[in-house]
Scaffold this motif. Sequence first.
Motif, short mmCIF file in Angstrom:
data_model
loop_
_atom_site.label_atom_id
_atom_site.label_comp_id
_atom_site.label_asym_id
_atom_site.label_seq_id
_atom_site.Cartn_x
_atom_site.Cartn_y
_atom_site.Cartn_z
N GLN A 155 12.88 -5.23 -9.98
CA GLN A 155 13.95 -5.85 -9.21
C GLN A 155 15.01 -4.79 -8.89
OE1 GLN A 155 13.91 -9.36 -8.54
NE2 GLN A 155 11.82 -9.09 -9.28
N GLY A 156 15.91 -5.16 -7.97
CA GLY A 156 17.02 -4.28 -7.64
C GLY A 156 17.46 -4.49 -6.21
N GLN A 157 18.46 -3.76 -5.82
CA GLN A 157 19.00 -3.83 -4.46
C GLN A 157 19.35 -2.42 -4.02
OE1 GLN A 157 19.56 -6.48 -2.38
NE2 GLN A 157 18.56 -7.83 -3.85
N GLY A 158 19.30 -2.18 -2.72
CA GLY A 158 19.78 -0.92 -2.16
C GLY A 158 19.29 0.30 -2.89
N CYS A 182 16.91 -2.82 -11.45
CA CYS A 182 17.44 -3.69 -12.50
C CYS A 182 16.37 -3.85 -13.58
CB CYS A 182 17.78 -5.06 -11.90
SG CYS A 182 18.46 -6.20 -13.12
N TYR A 215 21.75 -2.53 -14.39
CA TYR A 215 21.48 -1.85 -13.13
C TYR A 215 21.62 -0.34 -13.30
CZ TYR A 215 21.42 -6.32 -10.79
OH TYR A 215 21.08 -7.58 -10.40
N ASN A 231 8.06 -4.83 -2.80
CA ASN A 231 9.17 -5.55 -2.17
C ASN A 231 9.90 -6.51 -3.10
OD1 ASN A 231 7.24 -7.70 -2.09
ND2 ASN A 231 8.22 -8.52 -0.26
N LYS A 280 12.07 -5.37 -4.82
CA LYS A 280 13.34 -4.66 -4.73
C LYS A 280 13.53 -4.19 -3.30
CE LYS A 280 15.20 -0.11 -5.49
NZ LYS A 280 16.28 -0.46 -4.64
N ILE A 281 14.69 -4.47 -2.73
CA ILE A 281 15.02 -3.91 -1.41
C ILE A 281 15.33 -2.45 -1.60
CG2 ILE A 281 16.80 -3.85 0.37
CD1 ILE A 281 16.89 -6.84 0.32
N ASP A 312 17.14 0.44 0.20
CA ASP A 312 18.07 0.72 1.29
C ASP A 312 18.94 1.90 0.89
OD1 ASP A 312 19.46 0.55 3.66
OD2 ASP A 312 20.77 -1.06 2.98
N ILE A 363 13.02 -8.82 1.38
CA ILE A 363 12.36 -9.55 0.28
C ILE A 363 12.14 -10.98 0.74
CG2 ILE A 363 12.64 -10.52 -2.02
CD1 ILE A 363 14.25 -8.14 -2.81
#
Length: 186
Positions: free
Chosen positions: A75-78, A82, A87, A110, A112-113, A115, A139
């Motif tokens: 998981q995660g973003q940008g 995570c 994070y 996917n 995790k995004i 970016d 996602i």
Amino acid sequence: MDSDSFIFCLEAVSDIETVTITEVVKNLEQLASEQGITSIHKTCDTIEGLEESLNTLLYEDHNFTNYEIIYLVMQGQGNNICLNDFYYSLEEIAELFEGKMNGKILHFANSKILDLSEEEAQYFLDITGARAISGYGAIYNTLSSSNLDKAFFSLFEELDDVIEIVEELHKKHYALCNLLNFRLYY
């Protein structure tokens, strides 16, 4: 990827003591049986577990040079991942593996995004020595990138240049690449 090349998959789970056969494991087994692409799958639930797994791969696996793709399912973003609600930025990850990923491609599923700004991507590539980072900008809870991931990995059997691989992936799977917003930083 030739027949002596492998995928190293590191999947984040909530507890490594709980053994489950995930969709990722099934897909890697399918790649092995249908296309002869060998992989190793490990799980981690902490940053220490991630570091330990990659260090074991680096220092104890004599086939490390054959691992062209490091496949990260977490998981995660940008520009962060995570692990168990903590994070970590890709800059922190880069510093953990400074100079240790020479020529490798880090590919994020996917879940995790991915970016990154040009500077963030370049920093990661420069610090780790990785050849490229790839992943997805979208996602969908009901749509896993696993089929596109398998197509991406199988193209390494036929082609060497990562740009050609991505172009071919878009030719063969344009709608899915577009929907999931496939990205490559190199």
